[in-house]
Design a protein around this motif. Structure first.
Motif, mmCIF file in Angstrom:
data_model
loop_
_atom_site.group_PDB
_atom_site.id
_atom_site.type_symbol
_atom_site.label_atom_id
_atom_site.label_comp_id
_atom_site.label_asym_id
_atom_site.label_seq_id
_atom_site.Cartn_x
_atom_site.Cartn_y
_atom_site.Cartn_z
ATOM 1 N N GLU A 193 -38.566 2.662 -4.115
ATOM 2 C CA GLU A 193 -39.666 3.490 -4.611
ATOM 3 C C GLU A 193 -40.857 3.438 -3.667
ATOM 4 O OE1 GLU A 193 -43.340 4.650 -6.390
ATOM 5 O OE2 GLU A 193 -42.845 2.605 -5.741
ATOM 6 N N HIS A 194 -41.184 2.245 -3.206
ATOM 7 C CA HIS A 194 -42.357 2.086 -2.343
ATOM 8 C C HIS A 194 -42.121 2.733 -0.974
ATOM 9 C CE1 HIS A 194 -46.278 0.248 -2.397
ATOM 10 N NE2 HIS A 194 -46.096 -0.280 -1.198
ATOM 11 N N ASP A 237 -42.141 17.751 -4.557
ATOM 12 C CA ASP A 237 -42.396 18.174 -3.174
ATOM 13 C C ASP A 237 -41.096 18.438 -2.424
ATOM 14 O OD1 ASP A 237 -45.088 17.929 -3.639
ATOM 15 O OD2 ASP A 237 -45.294 15.981 -2.642
ATOM 16 N N THR A 277 -42.334 6.519 -11.424
ATOM 17 C CA THR A 277 -43.740 6.396 -11.047
ATOM 18 C C THR A 277 -44.330 7.768 -10.740
ATOM 19 O OG1 THR A 277 -43.197 6.119 -8.705
ATOM 20 C CG2 THR A 277 -43.306 4.117 -10.043
ATOM 21 N N SER A 326 -42.081 6.730 -1.555
ATOM 22 C CA SER A 326 -43.393 7.277 -1.932
ATOM 23 C C SER A 326 -44.417 7.090 -0.823
ATOM 24 C CB SER A 326 -43.884 6.627 -3.229
ATOM 25 O OG SER A 326 -44.031 5.226 -3.087
ATOM 26 N N THR A 327 -44.235 6.072 0.007
ATOM 27 C CA THR A 327 -45.138 5.873 1.149
ATOM 28 C C THR A 327 -44.837 6.879 2.256
ATOM 29 O OG1 THR A 327 -45.341 3.505 0.658
ATOM 30 C CG2 THR A 327 -45.957 4.221 2.869
ATOM 31 N N LYS A 362 -43.267 9.698 1.850
ATOM 32 C CA LYS A 362 -43.443 11.010 1.217
ATOM 33 C C LYS A 362 -42.294 11.954 1.586
ATOM 34 C CE LYS A 362 -48.444 10.542 0.838
ATOM 35 N NZ LYS A 362 -48.292 9.885 -0.472
ATOM 36 N N GLN A 410 -43.977 13.090 -7.920
ATOM 37 C CA GLN A 410 -44.514 14.037 -6.944
ATOM 38 C C GLN A 410 -43.547 14.220 -5.782
ATOM 39 O OE1 GLN A 410 -47.502 15.760 -7.441
ATOM 40 N NE2 GLN A 410 -46.555 16.982 -5.810
ATOM 41 N N TRP A 411 -42.913 13.135 -5.361
ATOM 42 C CA TRP A 411 -41.931 13.196 -4.268
ATOM 43 C C TRP A 411 -40.807 14.165 -4.625
ATOM 44 C CZ3 TRP A 411 -36.780 12.480 -3.343
ATOM 45 C CH2 TRP A 411 -36.378 12.214 -2.035
ATOM 46 N N GLU A 427 -45.935 8.647 -8.223
ATOM 47 C CA GLU A 427 -45.699 8.952 -6.804
ATOM 48 C C GLU A 427 -44.300 9.531 -6.584
ATOM 49 O OE1 GLU A 427 -48.889 5.978 -7.201
ATOM 50 O OE2 GLU A 427 -46.837 6.093 -7.986
ATOM 51 N N MET A 428 -43.293 8.968 -7.275
ATOM 52 C CA MET A 428 -41.937 9.498 -7.102
ATOM 53 C C MET A 428 -41.745 10.820 -7.843
ATOM 54 S SD MET A 428 -40.200 8.081 -4.865
ATOM 55 C CE MET A 428 -38.759 9.090 -5.194
#
Length: 754
Positions: free
Chosen positions: A224-225, A287, A278, A228-229, A231, A283-284, A280-281
């Motif tokens: 995940e990190h 996107d 999360t 999401s980092t 992107k 959104q990933w 962030e994911m």
């Protein structure tokens, strides 16, 4: 961390928290055992039917799994808290020991705001007093810094662990704070490497990235990190650039043979990451779907779908993401084919475009190939995708059909209809410059997952739910399509192994269809849980005859039918079977009907085999026996579930060979004989070839059916059934003759059509 906070810390609250989590863990382990052995165990053995067979049983299975995830997550939380507490206690001890050593050197440490200061006592006569004070200050600052790092990393790890799922629990396991913290730090490091200017990446950094992704691809916090980092856009840019020989000649020339490993490791990592809930994911995923129809770089090059689909060939991606991604991909396909009027030239590589797929099976420019491979690992998403509309009657397209009056009207196509029957597949080459089969092969694998409810290449387990309406509807569509035009399969024989596996898991439906009756009596003869695939006799015969012309397809159905037949004998000859489940009180009639159904399926397959090897060498016929023998290794331990019986078979509620999906005596003994005979025939240099002598098929099938009936009668200690073997023989011969008539009728229909 404040000096005073660490120095005066009372860890009782943290001790109590660790104790509470330990108690909670003990309770959750007990609940998990109860759920697994009680709730789930009873659900597996229950005589489910109708809506309950699919929805309720699946819900109970998932609920039981949540208890397992809950206790795993609780253990990770307890272990991280416990490890952090122990480490902070150590830092407190080191802090106090350092202060005490300072006193020996006439130094005093005082709290000052959130910090501290070190003073040299007035009575100190040491010439190094100020230096000692500075050294002590540095030591204390180091201890506080380390304690702060421990505290903040524990907080970050716990938050990351809990945030992985919006609902339910994560199954991630971390033995201590360090392991969770290491996953986060490694993700940040590797994301930074992947996000570098491709021209600046060194060979050493490539190796570090590849090794790190391989090690951590299944780690949920890491994945995940990392994703999401980096992107979504960064992910697409990285793979586009790393496969381009002109972006970084050094890395490409020295590591191009390792790009396939990197592709796999990155795909597995992204699959793990896609499951995280999360923000962030989330959104990933949005996107990545939105970027699919756009070029990765402003100056052109591949589109997002072409790149990402090659990073989906391994792992289990989140279902909702695959559904949204697939819908957007098909919208793009429709746009560039004018709703299926012509091929999608946009998916063809241009000039010196680098291969986006590094496995050697295809260039990777057709995004459908990689996406279908992703679906083969995600059954629920695959079912939804194939049943979804490609074009409706209201859209502008050229697909036609005829209404009930014979008038030509616009047709509607599902994604299955389009991909299996109508798509103009872009030409693809493998690394040997041969025509690639990967596209349609992945289509077959995805259909296998979509119809069976489990990943392609695997067998169903006791936790696999019975077929739902979407799966059954897709099975019906497959059978009707191949019946309508057998070349859809025979021209691509490599798809037949999947079609054979699909058929082997729909044998109750197939046997029902071949009776030409849909009454309650037939349904009791071939009991079925879940939704039935509504097929007609003619289509099923054509389908089996087509699948049976491939040795692997033949083997899957033939072995499955033997197992199914043996399970039916066991089921119906059980004297304790409740009256409302009985097909008939006349055991002779029951045995003959089971044998007839099995004989017709096997007879159709025997004629297909004869058709396939007609006029060819004996070696090809022996390939059939070899394929049957090979199945022995794949089904060990799953007789009664994975072979023939499948997830739709309703085991007797009072026990028996097939009950609970266990490898029953009758079924396992029959399969042992099947495999033993196949192994012998595959090695024989002489003897009748089944493809040339159809009668030998009747003989061998009669033998197995007789034996199954006798074993079932013996297992249930039935008396007065001395002629059960003869009943089975009569039924088998009747079924074989019926298959001959059906195949002859099929051939006559085909001649008429021509």
């Amino acid at each position: 961390m404040d000096f005073e906070a660490l120095h005066s810390a009372n860890f009782k609250l943290l001790d109590d928290t660790v104790t509470d989590w330990t108690s909670m863990l003990t309770k959750l382990k007990e609940l998990e055992k109860d759920a697994r052995e009680g709730l789930r165990g009873k659900a597996i053995k229950a005589n489910w039917a109708g809506y309950n067979a699919t929805v309720s049983r699946e819900f109970i299975g998932k609920t039981a799994g949540e208890f397992d995830d809950a206790q795993k997550q609780a253990k990770s939380i307890r272990d991280i808290l416990q490890d952090t507490r122990d480490e902070l206690k150590t830092q407190q001890r080191l802090l106090k020991e350092a202060i005490e050593r300072g006193r020996g050197k006439h130094l005093t440490v005082k709290a000052e705001g959130s910090g501290f200061r070190v003073d040299v006592n007035p009575d100190s006569k040491s010439s190094t007093g100020q230096k000692d004070a500075n050294d002590l200050r540095d030591e204390l600052e180091g201890i506080l810094k380390e304690a702060t790092r421990m505290d903040s990393s524990a907080s970050e790890a716990l938050k990351a662990l809990v945030d992985l799922t919006d609902y339910g629990f994560s199954g991630a396991v971390y033995k201590d704070r360090d392991s969770a913290d290491a996953a986060i730090k490694k993700a940040e490091r590797l994301a930074a490497l992947a996000g570098k200017n491709p021209e600046d990446l060194t060979v050493k950094e490539f190796d570090e990235l590849n090794a790190g992704l391989k090690e951590y691809s299944g780690d949920e916090i890491f994945a995940e990190h990392f994703a999401s980092t980096l992107k979504a856009k960064g992910t697409l840019e990285f793979w586009t650039d790393i496969t381009d020989p002109y972006k970084n000649r050094d890395v490409y020339s020295e590591r191009r043979e390792q790009l396939d490993d990197l592709q796999k490791n990155l795909s597995l990592t992204l699959a793990t990451a896609s499951q995280a809930d999360t923000p962030e994911m989330s959104q990933w995923r949005v996107d990545m779907t939105n970027l699919g129809s756009q070029p990765v770089h402003k100056n052109g090059g591949p589109m997002g779908f072409q790149v990402m689909s090659n990073l989906m060939r391994w792992g289990n991606f989140e279902d909702r993401f695959l559904t949204d991604y697939g819908s957007a991909l098909m919208d793009t396909e429709k746009k560039h084919t004018s709703n299926g009027r012509h091929g999608a030239a946009v998916w063809s590589p241009m000039g010196m475009d680098p291969d986006l797929n590094r496995t050697g099976t295809d260039s990777g420019h057709d995004p459908m190939i990689g996406f279908l491979k992703a679906l083969s690992n995600s059954p629920d998403a695959a079912t939804d995708f194939f049943n979804d509309d490609f074009v409706t009657k209201d859209e502008d397209h050229d697909f036609k059909t005829k209404d009930k009056d014979g008038k030509e009207v616009k047709d509607e196509l599902s994604n299955f209809d389009y991909l299996f029957e109508e798509r103009d597949w872009p030409p693809e080459m493998d690394s040997e410059r041969e025509d690639s089969i990967e596209g349609r092969n992945n289509l077959a694998l995805a259909l296998e997952a979509a119809t069976t409810g489990h990943p392609a290449g695997e067998l169903p387990t006791v936790d696999t739910p019975p077929h739902n309406a979407g799966q059954a509807n897709l099975m019906k569509s497959i059978v009707e399509s191949i019946s309508e035009d057998s070349a859809r399969l025979t021209d691509h024989g490599f798809m037949s192994d999947s079609m054979g596996q699909i058929a082997s898991e729909y044998l109750p439906d197939i046997n029902r269809a071949m009776t030409n009756d849909g009454d309650d009596d037939t349904n009791r003869l071939f009991p079925l849980a879940g939704s039935q695939a509504e097929m007609n006799h003619r289509d099923v015969t054509r389908f089996l005859f087509t699948v049976g012309q491939d040795d692997e397809g033949y083997a899957a159905v033939e072995v499955g039918q033997k197992a199914y037949m043996a399970s039916l004998m066991d089921y119906h000859l059980n004297p304790d079977l409740p009256a409302d489940l009985r097909y008939s009180n006349d055991p002779q009639f029951v045995v003959e009907q089971i044998a007839h159904g099995s004989g017709e399926v096997s007879g159709t397959l025997a004629q297909a085999r004869a058709e396939a090897v007609a006029g060819e060498a004996e070696e090809k016929d022996k390939a059939y026996e070899h394929s049957v023998a090979q199945l022995k290794n794949g089904i060990s331990g799953v007789v009664g579930t994975g072979v023939g019986v499948g997830t739709t078979f309703i085991a007797s509620p009072v026990g028996g060979a097939a009950a609970g999906g266990a490898a029953g005596t009758v079924t396992s003994m029959i399969l042992e004989e099947v495999f033993k005979d196949a192994e012998g025939k595959a090695k024989d240099e002489a003897g009748p070839v089944m493809g040339e002598h159809w009668e030998s098929g009747l003989e061998s099938n009669t033998k197995y059916t007789e034996r199954a009936a006798e074993l079932a009668a013996e297992a249930h200690k039935r008396t007065g059934l001395e002629d059960v073997g003869e009943w089975a023989r009569t039924g088998t011969q009747s079924g074989f003759r019926a298959s001959e008539a059906s195949v002859n009728s099929m051939a006559a229909d085909l001649k008429t059509d021509i």
